[in-house]
Every structure is written in C-alpha cells, then in structure tokens.
Motif scaffolding. Structure first.
Motif, PDB file in Angstrom:
ATOM      1  N   THR A  33       0.948  -1.307  -0.129  1.00 56.15           N
ATOM      2  CA  THR A  33       0.028  -0.303  -0.121  1.00 56.15           C
ATOM      3  C   THR A  33       0.885   1.180   0.023  1.00 56.15           C
ATOM      4  N   THR A  34       0.266   2.354  -0.158  1.00 57.12           N
ATOM      5  CA  THR A  34       1.007   3.512  -0.007  1.00 57.12           C
ATOM      6  C   THR A  34       1.104   3.925   1.582  1.00 57.12           C
ATOM      7  N   VAL A  35       2.237   4.853   1.799  1.00 58.37           N
ATOM      8  CA  VAL A  35       2.354   5.222   3.291  1.00 58.37           C
ATOM      9  C   VAL A  35       1.345   5.900   3.841  1.00 58.37           C
ATOM     10  N   ASN A  36       0.580   6.541   2.796  1.00 57.06           N
ATOM     11  CA  ASN A  36      -0.605   7.543   3.095  1.00 57.06           C
ATOM     12  C   ASN A  36      -1.672   6.267   3.989  1.00 57.06           C
ATOM     13  N   THR A  37      -1.870   5.342   3.288  1.00 55.66           N
ATOM     14  CA  THR A  37      -2.967   4.322   3.938  1.00 55.66           C
ATOM     15  C   THR A  37      -2.567   4.099   5.348  1.00 55.66           C
ATOM     16  N   GLY A  38      -1.047   3.765   5.495  1.00 54.64           N
ATOM     17  CA  GLY A  38      -0.628   3.429   6.925  1.00 54.64           C
ATOM     18  C   GLY A  38      -1.235   4.476   7.930  1.00 54.64           C
ATOM     19  N   LEU A  39      -0.835   5.859   7.549  1.00 55.87           N
ATOM     20  CA  LEU A  39      -0.902   6.862   8.411  1.00 55.87           C
ATOM     21  C   LEU A  39      -2.365   7.074   8.549  1.00 55.87           C
ATOM     22  N   GLU A  40      -3.299   6.746   7.608  1.00 54.70           N
ATOM     23  CA  GLU A  40      -4.690   6.951   7.948  1.00 54.70           C
ATOM     24  C   GLU A  40      -5.286   5.841   8.710  1.00 54.70           C
ATOM     25  N   ILE A  41      -4.630   4.884   8.650  1.00 58.58           N
ATOM     26  CA  ILE A  41      -4.867   3.826   9.831  1.00 58.58           C
ATOM     27  C   ILE A  41      -4.589   4.166  11.186  1.00 58.58           C
ATOM     28  N   MET A  42      -3.215   4.515  11.115  1.00 61.53           N
ATOM     29  CA  MET A  42      -2.739   5.049  12.486  1.00 61.53           C
ATOM     30  C   MET A  42      -3.626   6.255  13.262  1.00 61.53           C
ATOM     31  N   ARG A  43      -4.124   7.090  12.255  1.00 63.13           N
ATOM     32  CA  ARG A  43      -5.163   8.053  12.802  1.00 63.13           C
ATOM     33  C   ARG A  43      -6.274   7.642  13.164  1.00 63.13           C
ATOM     34  N   GLY A  44      -6.762   6.506  12.588  1.00 64.48           N
ATOM     35  CA  GLY A  44      -7.849   5.827  13.024  1.00 64.48           C
ATOM     36  C   GLY A  44      -7.960   5.079  14.465  1.00 64.48           C
ATOM     37  N   LEU A  45      -6.511   4.697  14.732  1.00 65.29           N
ATOM     38  CA  LEU A  45      -6.538   4.056  15.887  1.00 65.29           C
ATOM     39  C   LEU A  45      -6.002   4.770  16.980  1.00 65.29           C
ATOM     40  N   ARG A  46      -5.178   5.731  17.183  1.00 57.23           N
ATOM     41  CA  ARG A  46      -4.462   6.504  18.087  1.00 57.23           C
ATOM     42  C   ARG A  46      -5.655   7.364  18.639  1.00 57.23           C
ATOM     43  N   GLY A  47      -5.892   7.241  19.859  1.00 56.99           N
ATOM     44  CA  GLY A  47      -6.996   7.944  20.611  1.00 56.99           C
ATOM     45  C   GLY A  47      -8.334   7.346  20.591  1.00 56.99           C
TER      46      GLY A  47
END
Ligand SMILES: *Cc1c(COP(=O)(O)O)cnc(C)c1O
Ligand code: SF4
Length: 396
Positions: free
Chosen positions: A328-342
């Motif tokens: 995947t692109t790194v953007n997808t990873g960051l989006e997932i992390m945004r959806g988890l953190r907090g």
C-alpha cells in the motif's frame, strides 16, 4: 507461459464482513479433513507433513482457483515455495476471491513481476552480517536466523531469498559461529531468534540453543519471532511452554495480520504462552486487500488484546521483489494510525515503521503532532484535530 491480466478486483476494499463477526473467536474446524481423527489433526507433525505444497493438491481442495493463482502456484516452485498447513488452509474462504487469508499464502502471477525499487534483500541484511545468518545492525542487539523453515510461507516475506530452502545453506553448521560471535561481543545484551520460524525446531534443539545463549553472561534478554501460533497453533504444547519458561526474561513476537487469524485454536496457544509468563507482542505487515482498512485493523488490535498480545509494530511492507500487488502507500498506513490513536486503548496501538531500504533499520512514521514550535511554548494537535498549548519551562 500463460498470459493473464492481473485482476483489477484486488484494488477494491476488502470484502464487507461485519466488525462484530471479525471480533468473534471461531474454530478453524477440520473442514476438508473432517474425517481425520482429532488426535491426528491436533498433532503438529501431522499438520507439517500434510501441508499443501503443489498445484495438484491445491486444485483438488479448491477447484475454483483464479487463473492468476494457477500460474502463481506453478511459478512458486522456482521462487518462494508454496506451503500451507491444513489448519490455516481451512481459514481460506474459496468463495471469496478477495479473502484476506488467501492473499497471504496463495501465490499469484503478480509475484513474477518486479516493480521499480523492489529488491531481493530490501533491508540489506546480508551485508550487516558479521557471520552468516546473524544480523548485527543496532548497537546492543542481534537477529539470529536459526532455520530457513516456516510452517507456511507468506507471499510478501522479507526473507524470501532465504526461507523454504531458497538458499542451500546449512543452518546447523553456522550455529556455532553465531553463538561464538555473541559470546565474544559483550555489547550484545539482546538476542532475537528468527528465521524462518524458530518454533519449527524440535524441543531439544530449541532448548539447546536457549541454554547456550543463557550461558553467555552479557546476554540479558531473549526473544523469539514466530508465526507458529497463527499457522500451526498445535505446536504450542505444554512441553514447549515448560521449556521456554526456564529462560526468562524471554519475550515472543507473533505475526498476525487479520482478525480472522485469531481463532479459538490460536487464542488457546497464545494463552498457554502467556500463562508461561511470556510477554507477547504482535508484528503486523500492512497489506493491500488484507488489512489496509481502519475497521479491520481496529478489530484486529482489539482482538489481540483479548489474546493477551500487545500490538508492537505495524510494518510498511518491505519492497521485496514481486510484492507490488500486496503493498500500500504510506498514506494508507498513516490513515490507519489516525483511526487507531486516541480512538482505542493505547496498548492496542502499534508503532508504524518502515524498515529503511538499504539497511537503515526501523524508522517510525508518524504525523507531526506539534503544529507550532516556539521557545516558550508549543502547540499540539490531539486525535480529534483540536489544538492545545503547552508552556515550556524556562531554559535558564
Ligand atoms: C527488528 C530488528 C531488531 C529488533 O528491533 P527492536 O526495535 O528492538 O524490536 C534487531 N535487529 C534487526 C536486524 C532487526 O531487523
Ligand atoms: S513466517 Fe515470517 S519468515 Fe516465515 S514466510 Fe512468513 S514472514 Fe517469512
């Protein structure tokens, strides 16, 4: 060779399974092997001996393979071998072309293509090895490759150049060299057994390696990286746990990518390890069509906590040859992390890392949460995007 257009279906989001279903612990059952006596099914040696390794076997069990998979299975004989334990095979939904379990272990034609930037040894492990099969990249810890075997082979494996007899090296003979290097290198206080899968060694062999490492005074901390609790939970016997618990502090990192891998059988194996006092972490690889989606990932990390496993790393998939269709692109990873953190338990949130191509080691990838830097204060952004001010103490 057969010409097959790479399927465009795989670009779509993963099949819509309700999150509630993903969070249920379901047994893999005996499926295709329903008539086999349970004692054989539960015997890890039977599982290994009866792995699915050829196109013939695969087609007998799954008559509706996609042409991309048929060609992939044929090509796998020359590259990373195909091998799937009957237990794990039962988790595949062959009615679903985009089954997330299927994509991890059934080869596809796309594996034969090399995308720009893809390499055989993307993390340059071979050139960071002072002795064969021992990677010394960080100051105080080493990675020790103790076998080239795994219970099943992941199509995106970083070590596909080594595992499944891809390299015809003898792991037996290099063990002495590896242990000798650790013994004469006092900086090494942490030894990580990996491979291949160290839990595929028999009990005696594993015990002997752990004993030899524990006899080295400066080795403080031991860990094992394994996908056995996911591919072959039957291997996690009481006898194995009794051996492992003698070598504390010993941590285990498992490798699970999707909530459906966390079956009743896997949970039982993980509980057994946890009951032996072994702290458990998980390393996931971010994979297209498998777990590149916040809902799936959230269900996965929460389910891991239910198995007493702490999510440790989420890896951006290494650029191994023939993996473009799984990355995947790194953007997808960051989006997932945004959806988890907090949004969920802090313990459930892994660190998202890229193992820097060329051998730079693991680099954490995070979004900048500091919006403004000033000498006396900083402005930070929380998980909902709101801004907060933090006053710094005077520096003088
Ligand atoms: C991942 C890795 C380790 C362990 O790193 P941690 O961040 O301590 O878990 C050690 N050596 C190598 C070569 C590695 O790739
Ligand atoms: S279990 Fe680990 S070493 Fe084995 S094939 Fe999968 S990723 Fe590679």
């Amino acid at each position: 060779m057969l010409e097959v257009e790479p399927s465009s279906q795989i670009e779509e989001p993963p099949s819509s399974q309700s999150v509630e279903n993903l969070k249920k612990f379901v047994s893999a059952g005996q499926g295709h092997w329903a008539d086999l006596p349970a004692c054989q099914w539960q015997d890890w040696r039977w599982q290994l001996q009866n792995r699915i390794t050829s196109l013939d076997q695969l087609q007998r069990l799954a008559p509706n393979l996609a042409p991309e998979e048929v060609v992939g299975a044929l090509a796998a004989r020359r590259k990373l071998a195909m091998s799937i334990t009957p237990y794990f095979f039962n988790l595949i939904d062959f009615k679903d072309q985009r089954c997330p379990i299927r994509r991890q272990v059934i080869p596809r034609i796309e594996e034969t293509q090399t995308a720009p930037g893809e390499l055989k040894d993307p993390c340059d492990e071979d050139s960071h090895s002072p002795v064969p099969g021992l990677v010394h990249r960080y100051p105080d810890r080493v990675l020790m490759l103790v076998t080239d075997r795994c219970a099943s082979y992941c199509r995106y494996c970083t070590r596909s150049r080594l595992v499944g007899r891809a390299a015809s090296e003898s792991f037996e003979s290099r063990l002495d060299l590896q242990i000798d290097y650790i013994a004469r290198t006092p900086a090494v206080r942490d030894v990580l057994l990996s491979g291949g899968d160290p839990l595929l060694l028999n009990d005696q062999k594993l015990e002997s390696i752990l004993e030899r490492l524990r006899a080295i005074r400066h080795v403080e901390f031991l860990r094992i990286g394994t996908r056995v609790p996911i591919f072959l939970p039957q291997r996690v016997t009481q006898e194995l746990c009794a051996i492992l618990r003698r070598f504390h502090p010993l941590f285990i990192s498992i490798h699970s990518n999707h909530p459906r891998e966390l079956t009743l059988e896997a949970r039982t194996a993980l509980e057994r390890l946890a009951d032996a006092g072994i702290p458990l972490g998980n390393q996931s690889v971010l994979l297209r069509g498998v777990n590149d989606n916040v809902e799936v990932m959230k269900a996965h990390v929460q389910k891991l906590l239910m198995c007493r496993v702490r999510p440790y790393y989420l890896y951006q998939c290494d650029p191994v040859q023939g993996t473009a269709h799984l990355r995947t692109t790194v953007n997808t990873g960051l989006e997932i992390m945004r959806g988890l953190r907090g949004h969920t338990t802090g313990y459930a949130v892994p660190s998202y890392v890229i193992d820097a191509p060329g051998g730079g080691g693991k680099v954490p990838i995070c979004e900048d949460s500091v919006a403004i830097w000033a000498t006396d204060r900083i402005f930070i952004r929380n998980y909902e995007g709101q801004m907060f001010e933090y006053r710094q103490p005077p520096t003088e």
